[in-house]
Motif scaffolding. Structure first.
Motif, PDB file in Angstrom:
ATOM      1  N   SER A 241      -8.121   1.537   0.686  1.00  0.00           N
ATOM      2  CA  SER A 241      -6.939   0.674   0.668  1.00  0.00           C
ATOM      3  C   SER A 241      -6.505   0.298   2.079  1.00  0.00           C
ATOM      4  O   SER A 241      -6.008  -0.809   2.310  1.00  0.00           O
TER       5      SER A 241
ATOM      6  N   GLY B  87      -3.828   6.170  -5.442  1.00  0.00           N
ATOM      7  CA  GLY B  87      -4.742   6.067  -4.318  1.00  0.00           C
ATOM      8  C   GLY B  87      -4.407   6.988  -3.171  1.00  0.00           C
ATOM      9  O   GLY B  87      -4.642   6.661  -2.016  1.00  0.00           O
TER      10      GLY B  87
ATOM     11  N   ARG C 178       0.835  -1.209   0.000  1.00  0.00           N
ATOM     12  CA  ARG C 178       0.000   0.000   0.000  1.00  0.00           C
ATOM     13  C   ARG C 178       0.867   1.254   0.000  1.00  0.00           C
ATOM     14  O   ARG C 178       0.616   2.200  -0.753  1.00  0.00           O
TER      15      ARG C 178
ATOM     16  N   PRO D 176      -9.924   6.842  -1.690  1.00  0.00           N
ATOM     17  CA  PRO D 176      -9.186   5.618  -2.048  1.00  0.00           C
ATOM     18  C   PRO D 176      -8.185   5.191  -0.973  1.00  0.00           C
ATOM     19  O   PRO D 176      -7.941   4.001  -0.774  1.00  0.00           O
ATOM     20  N   SER D 177      -7.617   6.155  -0.268  1.00  0.00           N
ATOM     21  CA  SER D 177      -6.675   5.828   0.796  1.00  0.00           C
ATOM     22  C   SER D 177      -7.374   5.087   1.933  1.00  0.00           C
ATOM     23  O   SER D 177      -6.833   4.129   2.485  1.00  0.00           O
TER      24      SER D 177
ATOM     25  N   LEU E 162       2.463   1.894  -3.357  1.00  0.00           N
ATOM     26  CA  LEU E 162       1.510   2.518  -4.282  1.00  0.00           C
ATOM     27  C   LEU E 162       1.296   3.991  -3.942  1.00  0.00           C
ATOM     28  O   LEU E 162       1.188   4.833  -4.848  1.00  0.00           O
TER      29      LEU E 162
ATOM     30  N   VAL F 189      -8.724  -2.513   3.088  1.00  0.00           N
ATOM     31  CA  VAL F 189      -8.325  -3.718   2.363  1.00  0.00           C
ATOM     32  C   VAL F 189      -7.098  -4.346   3.020  1.00  0.00           C
ATOM     33  O   VAL F 189      -7.020  -5.572   3.180  1.00  0.00           O
ATOM     34  N   VAL F 190      -6.135  -3.521   3.421  1.00  0.00           N
ATOM     35  CA  VAL F 190      -4.932  -4.037   4.084  1.00  0.00           C
ATOM     36  C   VAL F 190      -5.306  -4.734   5.391  1.00  0.00           C
ATOM     37  O   VAL F 190      -4.825  -5.838   5.680  1.00  0.00           O
TER      38      VAL F 190
END
Length: 127
Positions: free
Chosen positions: A107, A98, A89, A103-104, A92, A110-111
């Motif tokens: 993500s 992101g 992450r 989006p941050s 990216l 998601v992590v």
């Protein structure tokens, strides 16, 4: 003459529950990296013991099959998985992918989810 008022003491709220997911990922990434680094000597000793002789291998094998050690291995799995996915992450984010707020946050969630999922997959494999 009156004396100047004394400054009030500062109390820091160390509760992590109010942090956004990106803040949790950041703190956990630092903590997991430090713990993984500190675990390197233990890992090297275990590897050296397992490779030194057949008796050493059986000692390590017996240790790793105990339920308590399986729980420890799951903790180490989460440490590694979270640090790995958070590192991707951050790579990216370094490439400005992101980096906006929405989006941050996605993500970061998601992590956190991938770390738990990877740990559950390993738990299914060792139990």
């Amino acid at each position: 003459m009156t004396s100047a008022p004394r400054p009030r003491p500062k109390y820091y709220d160390l509760n992590l529950l109010h942090l956004p997911p990106a803040g949790l990922v950041s703190i956990f990434h630092r903590v997991t990296g430090g713990l993984l680094f500190l675990g390197i000597p233990v890992l090297l000793y275990t590897l050296q013991l397992a490779l030194s002789s057949e008796a050493g291998f059986e000692t390590v094998r017996a240790c790793l099959t105990s339920p308590l050690m399986k729980v420890v291995l799951l903790g180490i799995t989460w440490l590694y998985a979270h640090h790995f996915f958070a590192g991707i992450r951050y790579l990216l984010l370094d490439f400005h992918i992101g980096i906006e707020k929405r989006p941050s946050g996605i993500s970061a969630r998601v992590v956190l989810a991938l770390g738990v999922i990877a740990t559950l997959v390993v738990a299914g494999m060792i139990w």
